[in-house]
Design a protein around this motif. Structure first.
Motif, PDB file in Angstrom:
ATOM      1  N   VAL A 125       0.824  -1.213   0.000  1.00 51.78           N
ATOM      2  CA  VAL A 125       0.000   0.000   0.000  1.00 51.78           C
ATOM      3  C   VAL A 125       0.856   1.261   0.000  1.00 51.78           C
ATOM      4  CG1 VAL A 125      -1.641   1.357   1.383  1.00 51.78           C
ATOM      5  CG2 VAL A 125      -1.989  -1.110   1.067  1.00 51.78           C
ATOM      6  N   ARG A 131      -4.379  -1.200  -3.283  1.00 48.49           N
ATOM      7  CA  ARG A 131      -5.487  -1.106  -2.324  1.00 48.49           C
ATOM      8  C   ARG A 131      -5.606  -2.403  -1.519  1.00 48.49           C
ATOM      9  NH1 ARG A 131     -10.543  -2.471  -1.163  1.00 48.49           N
ATOM     10  NH2 ARG A 131     -12.043  -0.905  -0.393  1.00 48.49           N
ATOM     11  N   ALA A 176      -5.159   4.476   0.598  1.00 48.05           N
ATOM     12  CA  ALA A 176      -3.878   4.494   1.299  1.00 48.05           C
ATOM     13  C   ALA A 176      -3.890   5.515   2.427  1.00 48.05           C
ATOM     14  CB  ALA A 176      -2.747   4.795   0.320  1.00 48.05           C
TER      15      ALA A 176
END
Length: 288
Positions: A125, A131, A176
């Motif tokens: 990430v 994701r 994130a």
């Protein structure tokens, strides 16, 4: 956008600490090293060690070319020195299996020595922008309070990843940020013992606050006292070996003044068993 995402994103953009691994261009190797160091170690202790480590070994191949004992020595007083040994092994694996490039795929990261669910997803990430839910102790506490209305999280479970995933936006960058923001919130606002609820961006949506802050069982593992422990004895033996490196130390001279000879011997035996020390011809040294 999921219920926690918008307030977390807005808060994080103003409140996030300026930390090396959050800066543009920090890179996957730096992210991986920082995650190893941050396990059970405060941020302010990690930063100078991280900078020195990356100055000495800017790539996995650089570390892999050094002896494991060099990694243990460089680890200094960060604690839990097996992490240094695991990081060295991971660097060798990255060099040999991935052409010296830290892998992006979570399964490939999980196959490296010393890397679990949290670290693998953190690298994917924060270094590569993919994701995935990233869940550490701080995140679990935020989810327990804001979503479940409980003062403390239960034991770690795979469903923690599912709960965090449900809070992530579809947008990769925003996802994130939400991962980082949840950890940051748990670290500086939604703390274990003295939460600063008046400063929390989730105050209006927090299930725990809405329920009147009910108590719940605290299942966190308590750290054993360090003073006088086997951990302290291990640390003292390693300190002696680091100071003597690369030369070995005669076994009879290792912690000769330690008050508990049996504990000293247990420390030496456990370090040898963990690969953190080598015994040869009645001498002890860091691994080569």
């Amino acid at each position: 956008m999921p219920g926690l995402a918008a307030p977390l994103i807005a808060w994080y953009r103003d409140a996030a600490r300026d930390l090396p691994w959050r800066r543009e261009g920090f890179g996957a190797w730096g992210t991986l090293v920082s995650e190893f160091m941050l396990q059970q170690t405060p941020v302010n202790r990690v930063i100078p060690h991280l900078e020195a480590w990356l100055d000495r070994w800017p790539t996995p191949a650089d570390l892999a070319a050094s002896a494991p004992g060099d990694a243990v020595t460089q680890w200094a007083n960060l604690g839990y020195p097996r992490r240094a040994l695991w990081l060295h092994r991971a660097a060798v694996e990255i060099r040999d299996r991935h052409d010296g490039v830290v892998p992006r795929d979570v399964d490939a990261l999980l196959a490296l020595t010393g890397i679990g669910d949290y670290t693998a997803r953190a690298v994917a990430v924060f270094a590569y922008g993919d994701r995935h839910p990233v869940v550490d102790t701080n995140t679990r506490r935020v989810l327990a309070r804001a979503v479940e209305g409980r003062a403390q999280p239960g034991s770690p479970h795979r469903r923690d990843l599912e709960r965090m995933d449900a809070e992530l936006p579809d947008d990769l960058r925003e996802a994130a940020i939400v991962n980082a923001a949840a950890m940051e919130l748990g670290a500086i606002v939604c703390t274990a013992r003295s939460p600063r609820c008046e400063r929390c961006p989730l105050a209006t949506v927090c299930a725990w606050r809405a329920a009147g802050y009910p108590e719940s069982e605290d299942r966190r593992r308590r750290q054993a006292t360090y003073e006088g422990s086997d951990r302290q004895a291990r640390g003292a033996v390693l300190k002696t070996l680091r100071e003597a490196a690369p030369s070995p130390v005669p076994l009879f001279a290792v912690l000769v003044d330690w008050p508990d000879a049996a504990q000293r011997d247990r420390a030496i035996d456990s370090l040898i068993s963990d690969g953190l020390a080598e015994a040869e011809d009645d001498q002890l040294r860091l691994p080569r």
